[in-house]
Design a protein around this motif. Structure first.
Motif, PDB file in Angstrom:
ATOM      1  N   GLU A   1      39.392  57.769  32.112  1.00 50.03           N
ATOM      2  CA  GLU A   1      39.011  56.619  31.296  1.00 50.03           C
ATOM      3  C   GLU A   1      39.664  55.334  31.831  1.00 50.03           C
ATOM      4  OE1 GLU A   1      40.118  57.613  27.360  1.00 50.03           O
ATOM      5  OE2 GLU A   1      38.379  58.925  27.002  1.00 50.03           O
ATOM      6  N   LEU A   2      40.926  55.477  32.278  1.00 50.95           N
ATOM      7  CA  LEU A   2      41.636  54.322  32.835  1.00 50.95           C
ATOM      8  C   LEU A   2      40.955  53.831  34.114  1.00 50.95           C
ATOM      9  CD1 LEU A   2      44.067  52.420  32.690  1.00 50.95           C
ATOM     10  CD2 LEU A   2      45.382  54.141  33.974  1.00 50.95           C
ATOM     11  N   ILE A   3      40.543  54.795  34.944  1.00 49.07           N
ATOM     12  CA  ILE A   3      39.855  54.433  36.185  1.00 49.07           C
ATOM     13  C   ILE A   3      38.539  53.735  35.882  1.00 49.07           C
ATOM     14  CG2 ILE A   3      38.673  55.368  38.209  1.00 49.07           C
ATOM     15  CD1 ILE A   3      40.838  57.567  38.283  1.00 49.07           C
ATOM     16  N   VAL A   4      37.805  54.266  34.899  1.00 52.23           N
ATOM     17  CA  VAL A   4      36.533  53.669  34.502  1.00 52.23           C
ATOM     18  C   VAL A   4      36.757  52.257  33.964  1.00 52.23           C
ATOM     19  CG1 VAL A   4      34.634  53.791  32.850  1.00 52.23           C
ATOM     20  CG2 VAL A   4      35.388  55.861  34.047  1.00 52.23           C
ATOM     21  N   LEU A   5      37.824  52.106  33.168  1.00 53.36           N
ATOM     22  CA  LEU A   5      38.143  50.806  32.578  1.00 53.36           C
ATOM     23  C   LEU A   5      38.486  49.782  33.670  1.00 53.36           C
ATOM     24  CD1 LEU A   5      38.574  49.186  29.961  1.00 53.36           C
ATOM     25  CD2 LEU A   5      40.952  49.976  29.989  1.00 53.36           C
ATOM     26  N   ILE A   6      39.347  50.246  34.607  1.00 53.74           N
ATOM     27  CA  ILE A   6      39.746  49.355  35.708  1.00 53.74           C
ATOM     28  C   ILE A   6      38.534  48.991  36.565  1.00 53.74           C
ATOM     29  CG2 ILE A   6      41.093  49.186  37.836  1.00 53.74           C
ATOM     30  CD1 ILE A   6      43.221  50.941  36.446  1.00 53.74           C
ATOM     31  N   SER A   7      37.703  50.012  36.843  1.00 56.64           N
ATOM     32  CA  SER A   7      36.502  49.773  37.650  1.00 56.64           C
ATOM     33  C   SER A   7      35.571  48.788  36.958  1.00 56.64           C
ATOM     34  CB  SER A   7      35.768  51.096  37.899  1.00 56.64           C
ATOM     35  OG  SER A   7      36.599  52.015  38.597  1.00 56.64           O
ATOM     36  N   THR A   8      35.427  48.987  35.651  1.00 58.59           N
ATOM     37  CA  THR A   8      34.567  48.084  34.873  1.00 58.59           C
ATOM     38  C   THR A   8      35.110  46.663  34.903  1.00 58.59           C
ATOM     39  OG1 THR A   8      33.963  49.910  33.398  1.00 58.59           O
ATOM     40  CG2 THR A   8      33.545  47.658  32.613  1.00 58.59           C
ATOM     41  N   PHE A   9      36.445  46.576  34.745  1.00 53.06           N
ATOM     42  CA  PHE A   9      37.087  45.256  34.774  1.00 53.06           C
ATOM     43  C   PHE A   9      36.873  44.573  36.129  1.00 53.06           C
ATOM     44  CE2 PHE A   9      40.801  42.688  35.898  1.00 53.06           C
ATOM     45  CZ  PHE A   9      40.760  41.740  34.879  1.00 53.06           C
ATOM     46  N   ILE A  10      37.054  45.358  37.193  1.00 58.39           N
ATOM     47  CA  ILE A  10      36.878  44.801  38.546  1.00 58.39           C
ATOM     48  C   ILE A  10      35.442  44.340  38.750  1.00 58.39           C
ATOM     49  CG2 ILE A  10      36.846  45.374  41.006  1.00 58.39           C
ATOM     50  CD1 ILE A  10      39.239  47.229  40.465  1.00 58.39           C
ATOM     51  N   ILE A  11      34.485  45.155  38.307  1.00 61.60           N
ATOM     52  CA  ILE A  11      33.066  44.800  38.461  1.00 61.60           C
ATOM     53  C   ILE A  11      32.750  43.539  37.677  1.00 61.60           C
ATOM     54  CG2 ILE A  11      30.705  45.521  37.919  1.00 61.60           C
ATOM     55  CD1 ILE A  11      31.644  48.429  38.483  1.00 61.60           C
ATOM     56  N   VAL A  12      33.270  43.495  36.427  1.00 59.92           N
ATOM     57  CA  VAL A  12      33.026  42.307  35.592  1.00 59.92           C
ATOM     58  C   VAL A  12      33.660  41.068  36.228  1.00 59.92           C
ATOM     59  CG1 VAL A  12      33.549  41.209  33.373  1.00 59.92           C
ATOM     60  CG2 VAL A  12      32.806  43.605  33.447  1.00 59.92           C
ATOM     61  N   PHE A  13      34.906  41.269  36.730  1.00 60.70           N
ATOM     62  CA  PHE A  13      35.617  40.144  37.368  1.00 60.70           C
ATOM     63  C   PHE A  13      34.853  39.637  38.598  1.00 60.70           C
ATOM     64  CE2 PHE A  13      38.639  38.637  40.558  1.00 60.70           C
ATOM     65  CZ  PHE A  13      39.221  37.575  39.864  1.00 60.70           C
ATOM     66  N   ILE A  14      34.402  40.596  39.411  1.00 59.03           N
ATOM     67  CA  ILE A  14      33.643  40.216  40.608  1.00 59.03           C
ATOM     68  C   ILE A  14      32.343  39.519  40.227  1.00 59.03           C
ATOM     69  CG2 ILE A  14      32.362  41.112  42.599  1.00 59.03           C
ATOM     70  CD1 ILE A  14      34.515  43.288  42.846  1.00 59.03           C
ATOM     71  N   THR A  15      31.682  40.068  39.200  1.00 63.22           N
ATOM     72  CA  THR A  15      30.420  39.477  38.750  1.00 63.22           C
ATOM     73  C   THR A  15      30.625  38.053  38.260  1.00 63.22           C
ATOM     74  OG1 THR A  15      29.588  41.670  38.110  1.00 63.22           O
ATOM     75  CG2 THR A  15      28.470  39.735  37.178  1.00 63.22           C
ATOM     76  N   ILE A  16      31.662  37.875  37.414  1.00 66.21           N
ATOM     77  CA  ILE A  16      31.957  36.537  36.892  1.00 66.21           C
ATOM     78  C   ILE A  16      32.334  35.586  38.028  1.00 66.21           C
ATOM     79  CG2 ILE A  16      33.555  35.182  35.474  1.00 66.21           C
ATOM     80  CD1 ILE A  16      33.696  37.607  33.579  1.00 66.21           C
ATOM     81  N   SER A  17      33.142  36.102  38.983  1.00 68.03           N
ATOM     82  CA  SER A  17      33.554  35.271  40.125  1.00 68.03           C
ATOM     83  C   SER A  17      32.346  34.836  40.943  1.00 68.03           C
ATOM     84  CB  SER A  17      34.532  36.041  41.006  1.00 68.03           C
ATOM     85  OG  SER A  17      35.709  36.362  40.290  1.00 68.03           O
ATOM     86  N   LEU A  18      31.430  35.776  41.163  1.00 64.02           N
ATOM     87  CA  LEU A  18      30.218  35.445  41.916  1.00 64.02           C
ATOM     88  C   LEU A  18      29.367  34.419  41.187  1.00 64.02           C
ATOM     89  CD1 LEU A  18      29.176  38.988  43.231  1.00 64.02           C
ATOM     90  CD2 LEU A  18      30.038  37.068  44.585  1.00 64.02           C
ATOM     91  N   ILE A  19      29.291  34.582  39.851  1.00 57.89           N
ATOM     92  CA  ILE A  19      28.512  33.621  39.065  1.00 57.89           C
ATOM     93  C   ILE A  19      29.144  32.239  39.141  1.00 57.89           C
ATOM     94  CG2 ILE A  19      27.815  32.983  36.724  1.00 57.89           C
ATOM     95  CD1 ILE A  19      27.539  35.991  36.135  1.00 57.89           C
ATOM     96  N   VAL A  20      30.491  32.200  38.990  1.00 55.97           N
ATOM     97  CA  VAL A  20      31.209  30.918  39.058  1.00 55.97           C
ATOM     98  C   VAL A  20      31.031  30.282  40.429  1.00 55.97           C
ATOM     99  CG1 VAL A  20      33.486  29.830  39.048  1.00 55.97           C
ATOM    100  CG2 VAL A  20      32.907  31.534  37.304  1.00 55.97           C
ATOM    101  N   LEU A  21      31.192  31.100  41.488  1.00 54.02           N
ATOM    102  CA  LEU A  21      31.017  30.577  42.847  1.00 54.02           C
ATOM    103  C   LEU A  21      29.598  30.064  43.074  1.00 54.02           C
ATOM    104  CD1 LEU A  21      33.000  33.248  44.928  1.00 54.02           C
ATOM    105  CD2 LEU A  21      33.607  30.843  44.595  1.00 54.02           C
ATOM    106  N   PHE A  22      28.627  30.799  42.531  1.00 54.85           N
ATOM    107  CA  PHE A  22      27.231  30.387  42.669  1.00 54.85           C
ATOM    108  C   PHE A  22      26.985  29.057  41.958  1.00 54.85           C
ATOM    109  CE2 PHE A  22      22.851  30.336  41.043  1.00 54.85           C
ATOM    110  CZ  PHE A  22      22.158  30.407  42.245  1.00 54.85           C
ATOM    111  N   VAL A  23      27.552  28.946  40.729  1.00 61.14           N
ATOM    112  CA  VAL A  23      27.379  27.704  39.958  1.00 61.14           C
ATOM    113  C   VAL A  23      28.042  26.539  40.686  1.00 61.14           C
ATOM    114  CG1 VAL A  23      28.013  26.501  37.831  1.00 61.14           C
ATOM    115  CG2 VAL A  23      27.163  28.859  37.729  1.00 61.14           C
ATOM    116  N   VAL A  24      29.270  26.769  41.207  1.00 62.32           N
ATOM    117  CA  VAL A  24      29.978  25.714  41.945  1.00 62.32           C
ATOM    118  C   VAL A  24      29.195  25.312  43.189  1.00 62.32           C
ATOM    119  CG1 VAL A  24      32.046  25.174  43.292  1.00 62.32           C
ATOM    120  CG2 VAL A  24      32.256  26.352  41.089  1.00 62.32           C
ATOM    121  N   PHE A  25      28.682  26.343  43.904  1.00 62.09           N
ATOM    122  CA  PHE A  25      27.899  26.083  45.121  1.00 62.09           C
ATOM    123  C   PHE A  25      26.655  25.271  44.804  1.00 62.09           C
ATOM    124  CE2 PHE A  25      24.311  27.405  47.787  1.00 62.09           C
ATOM    125  CZ  PHE A  25      24.767  26.986  49.029  1.00 62.09           C
ATOM    126  N   GLN A  26      25.968  25.675  43.706  1.00 63.16           N
ATOM    127  CA  GLN A  26      24.750  24.965  43.319  1.00 63.16           C
ATOM    128  C   GLN A  26      25.048  23.520  42.944  1.00 63.16           C
ATOM    129  OE1 GLN A  26      22.109  27.020  44.603  1.00 63.16           O
ATOM    130  NE2 GLN A  26      21.165  25.855  42.957  1.00 63.16           N
TER     131      GLN A  26
END
Length: 250
Positions: free
Chosen positions: A7-32
């Motif tokens: 469960e901890l691994i799933v939680l960490i993985s989910t957090f990392i995916i969410v973090f990466i997703t948010i980072s990509l969205i932020v970078l995309f918005v900044v780039f745009q």
């Protein structure tokens, strides 16, 4: 224990995916945003350049019309008046002189006709425009002028040529009206990827300051130079004349 670990691994993985997703969205918005800002800046620069070209063409046209007015009054008018006087006292002996005066008048009218032509203003070639301007100064005895061209001629952007010519026109106008100069020399040097232009007079000169530049009607020169990837430098000293240096990079 194993389940908690999973469960901890799933939680960490989910957090990392969410973090990466948010980072990509932020970078995309900044780039745009940066992209949109860059496009807006380019659009503003393009509009400013086109507006400057239009204003410059109008200024050249107005300067040309002023010159035509002076030439009609001070040059052609006097020639025709002289021809009229001589015709009133015409004899076989002075007919040759009258013919020469009329021929000169026709030559002047043809020169004026060329400068009035809209194609001359809209499709002006820098070297030809400078040559005609210098010839006009000498022909009308405004100021003793010379044009020296060195290097192999290279083609430059037509609109850039219009702006360079207008920058020089402003300098010429100031020289004739305010400098009390007796001589004006222009040097046009072509190189492989740049052009150097120097215009100098032997007038009274002045101490170079920003307010001086504004005061003598040259405030637009540096701004116009920046629009065409050029550098304009004004140098002057009291009683040592004034010099305008334009470095244009292709």
């Amino acid at each position: 224990m194993e389940q908690e670990r999973s469960e901890l691994i799933v939680l960490i993985s989910t957090f990392i995916i969410v973090f990466i997703t948010i980072s990509l969205i932020v970078l995309f918005v900044v780039f745009q945003r940066r992209k949109n800002k860059l496009l807006q800046e380019r659009s503003l620069i393009k509009k400013r350049f086109e507006r400057e070209i239009a204003e410059t063409q109008i200024e050249i046209r107005e300067e040309t019309l002023r010159n035509i007015s002076w030439e009609l009054h001070d040059n052609i008018g006097q020639l025709l008046t002289l021809a009229k006087i001589q015709l009133q006292h015409a004899t076989p002996d002075n007919m040759h002189g009258i013919t020469e005066i009329i021929t000169k008048s026709l030559t002047e009218i043809r020169a004026l006709s060329k400068s009035i032509n809209p194609d001359f203003i809209n499709n002006i070639k820098l070297k030809e425009a400078l040559r005609l301007e210098i010839e006009r100064f000498n022909r009308l005895n405004y100021i003793e002028s010379s044009l020296t061209i060195t290097g192999e001629e290279i083609e430059i952007d037509q609109k850039h040529g219009i702006i360079i010519f207008r920058m020089l026109q402003e300098f010429f106008s100031n020289t004739i009206k305010h400098s009390k100069a007796s001589k004006l020399d222009v040097f046009l040097h072509y190189n492989e990827n740049y052009i150097d232009i120097i215009a100098k007079d032997n007038g009274v000169g002045f101490k170079v300051k920003e307010n001086c530049i504004n005061g003598i009607g040259l405030q637009n020169i540096k701004a116009r130079a920046e629009l065409i990837n050029a550098k304009a430098t004004l140098k002057s000293e009291p009683e040592k004349g004034t010099r305008l240096i334009i470095n244009y990079y292709i």
